[in-house]
Write an enzyme that holds these catalytic residues in place. Structure first.
Site, short mmCIF file in Angstrom:
data_model
loop_
_atom_site.label_atom_id
_atom_site.label_comp_id
_atom_site.label_asym_id
_atom_site.label_seq_id
_atom_site.Cartn_x
_atom_site.Cartn_y
_atom_site.Cartn_z
N GLY A 88 0.82 -1.22 0.00
CA GLY A 88 0.00 0.00 0.00
C GLY A 88 0.85 1.26 0.00
N ASN A 89 2.04 1.17 0.62
CA ASN A 89 2.93 2.33 0.67
C ASN A 89 3.55 2.63 -0.69
OD1 ASN A 89 2.69 2.99 3.44
ND2 ASN A 89 3.98 1.25 3.96
N LYS A 140 -3.26 -4.90 15.61
CA LYS A 140 -2.97 -4.13 14.39
C LYS A 140 -3.49 -2.70 14.54
CE LYS A 140 -1.71 -3.79 10.03
NZ LYS A 140 -0.29 -3.92 9.62
N LYS A 157 -1.94 -8.50 4.10
CA LYS A 157 -1.99 -8.56 2.63
C LYS A 157 -1.13 -9.69 2.07
CE LYS A 157 0.98 -6.24 0.78
NZ LYS A 157 2.42 -6.44 0.40
N LYS A 181 6.28 -11.32 5.05
CA LYS A 181 6.53 -11.58 3.63
C LYS A 181 7.23 -12.91 3.43
CE LYS A 181 6.68 -6.67 2.41
NZ LYS A 181 5.80 -6.33 3.54
#
Length: 302
Positions: free
Chosen positions: A9-10, A121, A205, A265
């Protein structure tokens, strides 16, 4: 070949930017050009984060609460899926030369997931302590002090279990479209009495992208991030770039990685590689072309 590519998103909002539509389109224009090495894949799915965008959406809800009722978090995820998907379509179609379809995507989670007992979160704006305690009391939120900047709401981040629109994604891929799906990790839902019920949570994500890639039996999962590869000792004078990792090596490395950054990730890549026997690739947009040729990035295999 089927590939799933996860964008951060960044990547759409750079440091120092406000996140205007014009800024995000300009950033996407560069990003879509970087995706060219993958645009020839027969079936291509693009997923994306939405952290800055959903934060802005929640801020709008809060500031406009006296004029319009604020919406639940899961609907803010849906709104930003549409927002970012529209921007990706507008910039990717001219580069790809074929149809791009944005599909609002629900992802099933388990209401008994331990994450619901320990929300962690951070989402939305910062508050002073008095306002945060008021929201905690009136709305049932959990709030925590965040990095010396004030108080902030925290929500669960449960494990994704099932992509509801999987059949629709497959149909769009067979029709030749590039599909934008699972934005922001997907709209978190549970199944109750035969219906989907939204829950206030945030799905990671990368974990959702790995799930989708596994359910599609994709040949490749690509996770794009701000750094060109995974490093041991990142940010230190002795950092070492890791070009290839077996699943066993990745397991050993995981405790050394930052929990809110590279670790999820690598975990997502590891899940995909073990489940499918195919490779996962972690790299930056600017290094993608080299990574496809095994000259950059980090490749994780079973």
């Amino acid at each position: 070949m089927t590939a799933v590519v996860a964008l951060g998103g960044n990547a759409l909002i750079r440091p120092g930017e406000r996140g205007t539509a014009a800024e995000q389109r300009a950033n996407l224009r560069v990003l879509c050009e970087a995706l060219r090495p993958l645009l020839s894949e027969e079936e291509l799915v693009i997923t994306h984060g939405n952290g800055p965008q959903v934060g802005n959406e929640l801020l709008r809800h809060e500031r406009g609460a006296e004029e319009a009722p604020p919406l639940p978090l899961y609907l803010a995820v849906a709104q930003t899926q549409a927002e970012i998907g529209a921007l990706i379509e507008s910039e990717l179609v001219p580069v790809a030369g074929r149809a791009v379809a944005c599909l609002l995507t629900h992802v099933v989670v388990d209401e008994q997931d331990p994450a619901f007992q320990e929300p962690s979160k951070p989402v939305g704006p910062f508050y002073d302590e008095a306002r945060a305690r008021e929201l905690e009391r009136d709305r049932g939120w959990k709030v925590v002090h965040d990095a010396g900047r004030g108080w902030r709401r925290v929500v669960p981040s449960p494990t994704p279990l099932d992509v509801v629109e999987l059949a629709a994604i497959r149909s769009l891929l067979r029709g030749g479209s590039i599909v934008v799906a699972c934005g922001g990790g997907g709209i978190p839902v549970t199944r109750r009495d035969g219906r989907l019920a939204g829950v206030d949570a945030v799905i990671d994500k990368d974990r959702a992208s790995s799930l989708l890639a596994r359910e599609l039996d994709a040949d490749r999962l690509v996770i794009l991030t701000e750094v060109d590869a995974v490093y041991r000792g990142f940010g230190t004078d002795s950092q070492v770039e890791l070009r290839d990792l077996s699943d066993a090596e990745a397991d050993v490395l995981l405790p050394e990685l930052a929990a809110g950054s590279m670790r999820p990730k690598v975990e997502a890549s590891l899940e995909f590689a073990r489940a499918t026997g195919h490779e996962a690739l972690i790299t930056s947009p600017s290094s993608l072309a080299g990574a496809i040729q095994s000259a950059a990035g980090t490749r994780i295999t079973q």
